[in-house]
Design a protein around this motif. Structure first.
Motif, PDB file in Angstrom:
ATOM      1  N   ILE A 229       0.838  -1.203   0.000  1.00 48.59           N
ATOM      2  CA  ILE A 229       0.000   0.000   0.000  1.00 48.59           C
ATOM      3  C   ILE A 229       0.873   1.253   0.000  1.00 48.59           C
ATOM      4  O   ILE A 229       0.572   2.231  -0.702  1.00 48.59           O
ATOM      5  N   SER A 230       1.968   1.212   0.722  1.00 44.88           N
ATOM      6  CA  SER A 230       2.878   2.360   0.755  1.00 44.88           C
ATOM      7  C   SER A 230       3.505   2.616  -0.608  1.00 44.88           C
ATOM      8  O   SER A 230       3.638   3.773  -1.038  1.00 44.88           O
ATOM      9  N   VAL A 231       3.907   1.546  -1.301  1.00 46.22           N
ATOM     10  CA  VAL A 231       4.481   1.700  -2.642  1.00 46.22           C
ATOM     11  C   VAL A 231       3.433   2.262  -3.603  1.00 46.22           C
ATOM     12  O   VAL A 231       3.721   3.146  -4.414  1.00 46.22           O
ATOM     13  N   ALA A 232       2.201   1.748  -3.520  1.00 44.88           N
ATOM     14  CA  ALA A 232       1.133   2.220  -4.399  1.00 44.88           C
ATOM     15  C   ALA A 232       0.849   3.703  -4.183  1.00 44.88           C
ATOM     16  O   ALA A 232       0.584   4.446  -5.142  1.00 44.88           O
ATOM     17  N   GLU A 233       0.911   4.155  -2.954  1.00 45.31           N
ATOM     18  CA  GLU A 233       0.569   5.533  -2.628  1.00 45.31           C
ATOM     19  C   GLU A 233       1.694   6.522  -2.919  1.00 45.31           C
ATOM     20  O   GLU A 233       1.448   7.717  -3.078  1.00 45.31           O
ATOM     21  N   SER A 234       2.921   6.053  -3.001  1.00 45.35           N
ATOM     22  CA  SER A 234       4.073   6.946  -3.094  1.00 45.35           C
ATOM     23  C   SER A 234       4.415   7.314  -4.537  1.00 45.35           C
ATOM     24  O   SER A 234       4.676   6.446  -5.370  1.00 45.35           O
ATOM     25  N   ASP A 235       4.456   8.612  -4.835  1.00 48.60           N
ATOM     26  CA  ASP A 235       4.928   9.082  -6.141  1.00 48.60           C
ATOM     27  C   ASP A 235       6.417   8.821  -6.295  1.00 48.60           C
ATOM     28  O   ASP A 235       6.911   8.637  -7.408  1.00 48.60           O
ATOM     29  N   SER A 237       8.031   6.271  -5.562  1.00 44.02           N
ATOM     30  CA  SER A 237       8.358   4.861  -5.845  1.00 44.02           C
ATOM     31  C   SER A 237       8.416   4.556  -7.335  1.00 44.02           C
ATOM     32  O   SER A 237       8.918   3.499  -7.721  1.00 44.02           O
ATOM     33  N   VAL A 238       7.927   5.440  -8.182  1.00 44.55           N
ATOM     34  CA  VAL A 238       7.890   5.162  -9.625  1.00 44.55           C
ATOM     35  C   VAL A 238       9.309   5.040 -10.170  1.00 44.55           C
ATOM     36  O   VAL A 238      10.169   5.882  -9.905  1.00 44.55           O
ATOM     37  N   GLY A 239       9.548   3.954 -10.915  1.00 47.26           N
ATOM     38  CA  GLY A 239      10.868   3.700 -11.475  1.00 47.26           C
ATOM     39  C   GLY A 239      11.871   3.156 -10.482  1.00 47.26           C
ATOM     40  O   GLY A 239      13.060   3.052 -10.789  1.00 47.26           O
ATOM     41  N   GLU A 240      11.392   2.761  -9.289  1.00 53.00           N
ATOM     42  CA  GLU A 240      12.282   2.297  -8.225  1.00 53.00           C
ATOM     43  C   GLU A 240      12.020   0.836  -7.878  1.00 53.00           C
ATOM     44  O   GLU A 240      10.901   0.333  -8.022  1.00 53.00           O
ATOM     45  N   VAL A 241      13.070   0.173  -7.414  1.00 55.21           N
ATOM     46  CA  VAL A 241      12.981  -1.153  -6.813  1.00 55.21           C
ATOM     47  C   VAL A 241      13.163  -0.966  -5.317  1.00 55.21           C
ATOM     48  O   VAL A 241      14.122  -0.319  -4.885  1.00 55.21           O
ATOM     49  N   ILE A 242      12.252  -1.519  -4.526  1.00 54.09           N
ATOM     50  CA  ILE A 242      12.263  -1.245  -3.087  1.00 54.09           C
ATOM     51  C   ILE A 242      12.149  -2.542  -2.293  1.00 54.09           C
ATOM     52  O   ILE A 242      11.164  -3.280  -2.430  1.00 54.09           O
ATOM     53  N   ASN A 243      13.159  -2.822  -1.470  1.00 52.91           N
ATOM     54  CA  ASN A 243      13.119  -3.975  -0.565  1.00 52.91           C
ATOM     55  C   ASN A 243      12.091  -3.752   0.541  1.00 52.91           C
ATOM     56  O   ASN A 243      12.024  -2.657   1.125  1.00 52.91           O
ATOM     57  N   ILE A 244      11.340  -4.799   0.834  1.00 52.95           N
ATOM     58  CA  ILE A 244      10.490  -4.815   2.022  1.00 52.95           C
ATOM     59  C   ILE A 244      10.953  -5.999   2.866  1.00 52.95           C
ATOM     60  O   ILE A 244      10.709  -7.158   2.525  1.00 52.95           O
ATOM     61  N   GLY A 245      11.679  -5.712   3.919  1.00 57.94           N
ATOM     62  CA  GLY A 245      12.239  -6.756   4.767  1.00 57.94           C
ATOM     63  C   GLY A 245      12.381  -6.271   6.193  1.00 57.94           C
ATOM     64  O   GLY A 245      12.326  -5.063   6.472  1.00 57.94           O
ATOM     65  N   ALA A 293      13.158   1.747   1.783  1.00 57.31           N
ATOM     66  CA  ALA A 293      11.728   1.763   2.088  1.00 57.31           C
ATOM     67  C   ALA A 293      11.414   2.800   3.161  1.00 57.31           C
ATOM     68  O   ALA A 293      10.402   3.507   3.086  1.00 57.31           O
ATOM     69  N   LYS A 294      12.281   2.899   4.149  1.00 54.30           N
ATOM     70  CA  LYS A 294      12.071   3.899   5.202  1.00 54.30           C
ATOM     71  C   LYS A 294      12.172   5.308   4.642  1.00 54.30           C
ATOM     72  O   LYS A 294      11.370   6.192   4.967  1.00 54.30           O
ATOM     73  N   LEU A 296      12.009   6.406   1.265  1.00 55.09           N
ATOM     74  CA  LEU A 296      11.070   6.775   0.200  1.00 55.09           C
ATOM     75  C   LEU A 296       9.615   6.669   0.633  1.00 55.09           C
ATOM     76  O   LEU A 296       8.775   7.457   0.195  1.00 55.09           O
ATOM     77  N   LEU A 297       9.311   5.691   1.458  1.00 56.89           N
ATOM     78  CA  LEU A 297       7.916   5.372   1.770  1.00 56.89           C
ATOM     79  C   LEU A 297       7.514   5.721   3.192  1.00 56.89           C
ATOM     80  O   LEU A 297       6.317   5.785   3.494  1.00 56.89           O
ATOM     81  N   GLY A 298       8.475   5.861   4.076  1.00 64.59           N
ATOM     82  CA  GLY A 298       8.158   5.990   5.496  1.00 64.59           C
ATOM     83  C   GLY A 298       7.708   4.674   6.092  1.00 64.59           C
ATOM     84  O   GLY A 298       7.092   4.630   7.161  1.00 64.59           O
ATOM     85  N   TRP A 299       8.042   3.567   5.396  1.00 69.56           N
ATOM     86  CA  TRP A 299       7.651   2.229   5.852  1.00 69.56           C
ATOM     87  C   TRP A 299       8.752   1.644   6.721  1.00 69.56           C
ATOM     88  O   TRP A 299       9.944   1.787   6.437  1.00 69.56           O
ATOM     89  N   GLU A 300       8.365   0.967   7.787  1.00 69.67           N
ATOM     90  CA  GLU A 300       9.293   0.133   8.537  1.00 69.67           C
ATOM     91  C   GLU A 300       8.516  -0.996   9.189  1.00 69.67           C
ATOM     92  O   GLU A 300       7.313  -0.884   9.413  1.00 69.67           O
ATOM     93  N   PRO A 301       9.180  -2.109   9.469  1.00 68.28           N
ATOM     94  CA  PRO A 301       8.454  -3.284   9.977  1.00 68.28           C
ATOM     95  C   PRO A 301       7.909  -3.065  11.380  1.00 68.28           C
ATOM     96  O   PRO A 301       8.579  -2.488  12.243  1.00 68.28           O
ATOM     97  N   GLN A 302       6.703  -3.537  11.595  1.00 66.04           N
ATOM     98  CA  GLN A 302       6.131  -3.543  12.944  1.00 66.04           C
ATOM     99  C   GLN A 302       6.425  -4.860  13.651  1.00 66.04           C
ATOM    100  O   GLN A 302       6.161  -4.998  14.837  1.00 66.04           O
ATOM    101  N   TYR A 303       6.969  -5.820  12.881  1.00 63.62           N
ATOM    102  CA  TYR A 303       7.321  -7.130  13.430  1.00 63.62           C
ATOM    103  C   TYR A 303       8.818  -7.370  13.234  1.00 63.62           C
ATOM    104  O   TYR A 303       9.228  -8.470  12.910  1.00 63.62           O
ATOM    105  N   GLY A 304       9.618  -6.348  13.422  1.00 59.82           N
ATOM    106  CA  GLY A 304      11.050  -6.464  13.201  1.00 59.82           C
ATOM    107  C   GLY A 304      11.790  -7.041  14.396  1.00 59.82           C
ATOM    108  O   GLY A 304      11.290  -7.066  15.519  1.00 59.82           O
TER     109      GLY A 304
END
Length: 336
Positions: A229-235, A237-245, A293-294, A296-304
């Motif tokens: 959802i964060s990737v979909a919402e973020s402008d 992210s276009v043209g980027e490869v983003i790890n989610i881990g 991810a942090k 560009l998206l402001g994403w970080e794991p809640q189960y890290g």
């Protein structure tokens, strides 16, 4: 990009991650069309088990990602495509690699061609940490070399490259999300965590497994869904490869011990040669760098971390040990 008023197509919506993603999008008020794999049973996969209030708000399209006409029909009227449909089992890719080319590469091409022709505003293509192969350095950034150590990973590398080629060649608004080892409720028993849980839950105390020394970066499915959802919402992210881990590395052997501890059981591990990958195909080490991810998206794991991993395992064990859920799995049968 504000996608609240957009129509979102989720391919692979009937699968493990896709069903969780579809349900969460509906809960958040998004307009969702679910692309599910056509079959004569009229099964919508895991969406069949979604609450009625969720199912009532999903438009379902049954088709085959390998069919360009059907894919384009499904995408008509959609503004955003979250493309998850894929064959993912690594052992089966040794058996039937041609199907991986058709589904993963050609299927992705079908999505991109339709997106280009229909003027879709955003395509989020799903990659996998397997494209990195055994880590050459850790933590693994998005600049790490790609290594096709299995037909599956090779097909995903091909799909990723096709996706980026449309961005470079035609300015198709493509983003690539690269999740590391997602786990959680509904995952196939072909994966290590459900394999262990279902065997223990069925009373086995000798657990059949493959290699124990490889390490993985496990990512709880709720974190992966938030990543999509964060990737979909973020402008950005276009043209980027983003790890989610999770940025936490643990061996398979230690994972088994943690699961047995969560389930309160002592187990003996039996190495089953049928479950071993060919030596040069085994990915020995995966550990995600999630800094991009942090940023560009402001994403970080809640189960890290270890505590987060244990929390995710507890939630996963709770779901799998529900008798209704457990009955859907064949713990005594190794399915490639």
């Amino acid at each position: 990009m504000n996608i609240k008023n957009k129509k979102i197509l989720v391919t692979g919506a009937d699968g493990f991650i896709g069903s969780h993603l579809t349900e969460e999008l509906v809960r958040q008020g998004y307009s969702v069309k679910a692309f599910v794999y056509y079959n004569s049973f009229n099964s919508w996969g895991w969406l069949d088990h979604a609450p009625k209030e969720i199912r009532d708000h999903i438009e379902v399209f049954a088709g085959d990602i390998r069919d360009p006409y059907g894919v384009k029909q499904a995408m008509k009227g959609c503004d955003v495509v979250l493309h998850l449909a894929a064959l993912i089992a690594i052992p089966y890719s040794y058996h039937s690699p041609d199907t991986y080319v058709d589904t993963n590469i050609k299927g992705t091409l079908n999505v991109l061609q339709a997106a280009r022709e229909l003027g879709v505003e955003k395509v989020v293509h799903t990659s996998t940490s397997e494209v990195y192969g055994t880590a050459q350095f850790v933590p693994i950034t998005e600049e790490h070399p790609l290594q096709g150590q299995s037909p599956y990973s090779a097909s995903k590398i091909g799909a990723d490259q096709i996706a980026m080629s449309f961005y470079y060649s035609f300015e198709t608004p493509v983003s690539i999300i690269r999740p590391f080892n997602t786990y959680g409720p509904r995952q196939s028993a072909r994966a290590i965590i459900p394999t262990v849980i279902t065997q223990i839950a069925n009373g086995y105390r000798s657990i059949n497994l493959g290699s124990l020394h490889p390490t993985r970066d496990f990512n709880y499915v709720a974190d992966t869904v938030r990543g999509f959802i964060s990737v979909a919402e973020s402008d950005r992210s276009v043209g980027e490869v983003i790890n989610i881990g999770s940025n936490y590395e643990i061996s398979i052997g230690d994972t088994v011990q943690l699961i047995s501890d969560v389930m309160g059981q002592e187990v003996e591990i039996v190495i089953d040669s049928a479950r071993l990958r060919p030596e040069k195909s085994e990915v020995e080490r995966l550990w995600a760098d999630n800094a991009k991810a942090k940023t560009l998206l402001g994403w970080e794991p809640q189960y890290g971390g270890q505590d987060g991993f244990r929390k995710g395992l507890e939630e996963t064990v709770k779901w799998f040990t529900n008798p209704e859920n457990l009955s859907r799995y064949k713990a005594d049968f190794y399915n490639i």
